[in-house]
Design an enzyme around this catalytic site. Sequence first.
Site, PDB file in Angstrom:
ATOM      1  N   ASN A 157     -13.118  -2.563  -1.012  1.00 15.70           N
ATOM      2  CA  ASN A 157     -12.678  -3.025   0.318  1.00 15.70           C
ATOM      3  C   ASN A 157     -13.702  -2.832   1.438  1.00 15.70           C
ATOM      4  OD1 ASN A 157     -12.228  -0.266   0.151  1.00 15.70           O
ATOM      5  ND2 ASN A 157     -10.384  -0.319   1.404  1.00 15.70           N
ATOM      6  N   GLY A 233     -11.186   5.306  -4.144  1.00 14.20           N
ATOM      7  CA  GLY A 233     -10.454   4.261  -4.854  1.00 14.20           C
ATOM      8  C   GLY A 233      -8.983   4.626  -4.969  1.00 14.20           C
ATOM      9  N   SER A 234      -8.350   4.103  -6.005  1.00 19.69           N
ATOM     10  CA  SER A 234      -6.893   4.255  -6.129  1.00 19.69           C
ATOM     11  C   SER A 234      -6.507   5.649  -6.642  1.00 19.69           C
ATOM     12  CB  SER A 234      -6.358   3.193  -7.087  1.00 19.69           C
ATOM     13  OG  SER A 234      -6.994   3.330  -8.335  1.00 19.69           O
ATOM     14  N   GLU A 253     -11.359  10.322  -2.444  1.00 17.76           N
ATOM     15  CA  GLU A 253     -10.824   9.660  -1.245  1.00 17.76           C
ATOM     16  C   GLU A 253      -9.909   8.559  -1.751  1.00 17.76           C
ATOM     17  OE1 GLU A 253     -11.374  10.766   1.730  1.00 17.76           O
ATOM     18  OE2 GLU A 253     -13.010  12.135   1.281  1.00 17.76           O
ATOM     19  N   LEU A 254      -8.593   8.764  -1.645  1.00 13.44           N
ATOM     20  CA  LEU A 254      -7.653   7.879  -2.341  1.00 13.44           C
ATOM     21  C   LEU A 254      -6.769   7.100  -1.361  1.00 13.44           C
ATOM     22  CD1 LEU A 254      -6.766  10.457  -5.146  1.00 13.44           C
ATOM     23  CD2 LEU A 254      -8.638   8.810  -5.102  1.00 13.44           C
ATOM     24  N   CYS A 289      -7.266   1.953   3.414  1.00 11.37           N
ATOM     25  CA  CYS A 289      -6.449   3.104   3.012  1.00 11.37           C
ATOM     26  C   CYS A 289      -5.723   3.724   4.207  1.00 11.37           C
ATOM     27  CB  CYS A 289      -7.343   4.142   2.341  1.00 11.37           C
ATOM     28  SG  CYS A 289      -8.833   4.438   3.292  1.00 11.37           S
ATOM     29  N   GLU A 383       1.660   2.294  -1.428  1.00  7.63           N
ATOM     30  CA  GLU A 383       0.588   1.732  -0.601  1.00  7.63           C
ATOM     31  C   GLU A 383       0.604   0.212  -0.760  1.00  7.63           C
ATOM     32  OE1 GLU A 383      -3.509   2.279  -2.015  1.00  7.63           O
ATOM     33  OE2 GLU A 383      -4.107   2.645   0.052  1.00  7.63           O
TER      34      GLU A 383
HETATM   35  P1  NAD Z   1      -9.918   1.262  -8.015  1.00  6.13           P
HETATM   36  O1  NAD Z   1      -9.434   2.648  -8.179  1.00  6.13           O
HETATM   37  O2  NAD Z   1      -9.309   0.199  -8.833  1.00  6.13           O
HETATM   38  O3  NAD Z   1     -11.500   1.188  -8.308  1.00  6.13           O
HETATM   39  C1  NAD Z   1     -12.412   1.993  -7.609  1.00  6.13           C
HETATM   40  C2  NAD Z   1     -13.653   2.191  -8.476  1.00  6.13           C
HETATM   41  O4  NAD Z   1     -13.290   2.950  -9.632  1.00  6.13           O
HETATM   42  C3  NAD Z   1     -14.268   0.889  -8.990  1.00  6.13           C
HETATM   43  O5  NAD Z   1     -15.670   0.993  -8.950  1.00  6.13           O
HETATM   44  C4  NAD Z   1     -13.766   0.840 -10.418  1.00  6.13           C
HETATM   45  O6  NAD Z   1     -14.591   0.085 -11.271  1.00  6.13           O
HETATM   46  C5  NAD Z   1     -13.800   2.313 -10.786  1.00  6.13           C
HETATM   47  N1  NAD Z   1     -12.980   2.681 -11.936  1.00  6.13           N
HETATM   48  C6  NAD Z   1     -11.835   2.108 -12.369  1.00  6.13           C
HETATM   49  N2  NAD Z   1     -11.408   2.719 -13.501  1.00  6.13           N
HETATM   50  C7  NAD Z   1     -12.290   3.702 -13.770  1.00  6.13           C
HETATM   51  C8  NAD Z   1     -12.393   4.682 -14.804  1.00  6.13           C
HETATM   52  N3  NAD Z   1     -11.492   4.755 -15.805  1.00  6.13           N
HETATM   53  N4  NAD Z   1     -13.423   5.550 -14.772  1.00  6.13           N
HETATM   54  C9  NAD Z   1     -14.351   5.493 -13.789  1.00  6.13           C
HETATM   55  N5  NAD Z   1     -14.312   4.574 -12.798  1.00  6.13           N
HETATM   56  C10 NAD Z   1     -13.289   3.690 -12.779  1.00  6.13           C
HETATM   57  O7  NAD Z   1      -9.793   0.934  -6.444  1.00  6.13           O
HETATM   58  P2  NAD Z   1     -10.053  -0.431  -5.672  1.00  6.13           P
HETATM   59  O8  NAD Z   1      -8.974  -1.401  -6.028  1.00  6.13           O
HETATM   60  O9  NAD Z   1     -11.463  -0.848  -5.798  1.00  6.13           O
HETATM   61  O10 NAD Z   1      -9.851   0.076  -4.165  1.00  6.13           O
HETATM   62  C11 NAD Z   1      -8.584   0.189  -3.592  1.00  6.13           C
HETATM   63  C12 NAD Z   1      -8.110   1.623  -3.503  1.00  6.13           C
HETATM   64  O11 NAD Z   1      -9.091   2.423  -2.885  1.00  6.13           O
HETATM   65  C13 NAD Z   1      -6.867   1.750  -2.642  1.00  6.13           C
HETATM   66  O12 NAD Z   1      -5.940   2.594  -3.253  1.00  6.13           O
HETATM   67  C14 NAD Z   1      -7.404   2.383  -1.360  1.00  6.13           C
HETATM   68  O13 NAD Z   1      -6.447   3.102  -0.633  1.00  6.13           O
HETATM   69  C15 NAD Z   1      -8.495   3.241  -1.873  1.00  6.13           C
HETATM   70  N6  NAD Z   1      -9.452   3.535  -0.794  1.00  6.13           N
HETATM   71  C16 NAD Z   1      -9.457   4.797  -0.245  1.00  6.13           C
HETATM   72  C17 NAD Z   1     -10.317   5.095   0.807  1.00  6.13           C
HETATM   73  C18 NAD Z   1     -10.372   6.475   1.412  1.00  6.13           C
HETATM   74  O14 NAD Z   1     -11.332   6.767   2.093  1.00  6.13           O
HETATM   75  N7  NAD Z   1      -9.388   7.331   1.191  1.00  6.13           N
HETATM   76  C19 NAD Z   1     -11.158   4.107   1.313  1.00  6.13           C
HETATM   77  C20 NAD Z   1     -11.120   2.843   0.736  1.00  6.13           C
HETATM   78  C21 NAD Z   1     -10.271   2.557  -0.325  1.00  6.13           C
END
Ligand code: NAD
Length: 481
Positions: A157, A233-234, A253-254, A289, A383
């Site tokens: 994002n 990420g998530s 950071e989720l 997020c 979310e």
């Molecule tokens: P995601 O968790 O699907 O992916 C994030 C990253 O993790 C990607 O690079 C993905 O390829 C990698 N990944 C996926 N599975 C993995 C595994 N098994 N092992 C290692 N790496 C793996 O998230 P997304 O859809 O890209 O982003 C959206 C999420 O990110 C939302 O939940 C959002 O709230 C969160 N987010 C949090 C913040 C924060 O600062 N707290 C900021 C931005 C986004």
Amino acid sequence: MIQETKIVELGHVISGKRIYKGKIIPVFNKYTKELIANVYSADEQTVKAAIDNSVETFKNKKLSAKDRYDILSKAAQIVSCEKNELALSITKEVGKSLKDSLTEIDRAIDTFTIAAEESKRIFGEGIPLPNKFTDEKKMAYTVRVPVGVIAAITPFNLPFTLAVHKIAPAIAAGNVVILKPAEAAPITVMRLVEILEEAGLPKGFINVINGYGHEAGEYLLKDERINMYTFTGSVGVGNHIKNSVGIRKVTLELGSNAPNIIHKDAYNLEQVAKLCATRGLATANGQACISVQRLYVHSEIFNEFKDFLVDAASTLVVGNPEDPNTDIGPLISERQAERVENWVKEAVEDGAKVLIGGERDGAIFKPTILTNLKPSMKVMCEEIFGPVISLVEYDDIDEVIKEANDSKFGLQAGLFTSDLNLVMRASMELEYGGVIVNDVSTYRSDWQPYGGIKDSGLGKEGPIYAIREMTDEKAIIINYQ
Ligand code: NAD
């Protein structure tokens, strides 16, 4: 004249070399749906080669504080010169508006600049060790040493700035980085790697492995030579990383579903409503997020505020994100837009009312405001990650603070009031990593400590705080006579 779209090939980076190996993942312009890049998904051997090189680099090469300052400052300058091109590239691969992408680049410049400054002050502390029972003569001091090889795994994002939030402090602190960008938006971040090289970062200090999370990402988790994982990420993937990497350091950071409370004494309701609409519906098309998701408004001002909010939402321009007037473009995929649509439909079937929006056109989900909600609805307790605000009326501030806290998430909350006592009390009682008073939860300064509690994460970002996470504080104890 028809301009042909250039399709870029994105490989992996190991010791400065580009490696084009693995399955190919197509990357599309999220609005026009044109193919804009082919990215290779790293196999286990490629990931191992990247780790081998990072371990070697950390063992054999060092950058002085002056080198680190110069490289990070220079990177800030190059990003600043390429602001428009970088923003356009983000808009194409993510689908968010050009204005939003420009804001993202501004934040990346700040992040590099702060990290550059901080590279000059990686300090420990002095601790006298008096012991009244033994009258020992000992003095301790601490030094901050780099943790070593850091794997940085980033989301789609804010693909550029969230990578900078990991790479810049890691380098400032003297570490080496292996970056694994999101497969849905890997293009602009590859220019970031070139920018670091142009800024003077020697080979091996940043290696990149592209690809699917469950393959390329997963191989990274298995290798015990990686000393730390910094992940954005998530919640599901964050949890998986934490469970996979044992005793090694992790920052996460989720996600969240940020509550924002508008109390009866909030001033300038029209302005506040505009801010909520923009930062809840338009920022990253609602895929942030800290997006304004649950909006609690006091009953005395509810109707007036609701009208301002619906008006503000109705003026948001939906369409081609490359048009400078657009506020909201497509979500990252049609599948995600369908998920958002289903959650809204489920809420409506359970009694929610749509004040505006609720419709989907391909990957575009129209800015939506819902009311008549129940805490158990997904739009309230999960979310949403789309342009949807859940508007709730309240009477009792203590009850609404409890309701805001009744969540598995805890990233940031917003509170609007002119009552100083309420500011002090609510900011202590709201169980969130950050409480933003008289601005929305979507506010983030790169100077602040940023990070959530509960399922929203572990550890802090913001270069000053990330450097603490990315160093070990080593104690040295000196005995004297
Ligand atoms: P995601 O968790 O699907 O992916 C994030 C990253 O993790 C990607 O690079 C993905 O390829 C990698 N990944 C996926 N599975 C993995 C595994 N098994 N092992 C290692 N790496 C793996 O998230 P997304 O859809 O890209 O982003 C959206 C999420 O990110 C939302 O939940 C959002 O709230 C969160 N987010 C949090 C913040 C924060 O600062 N707290 C900021 C931005 C986004």
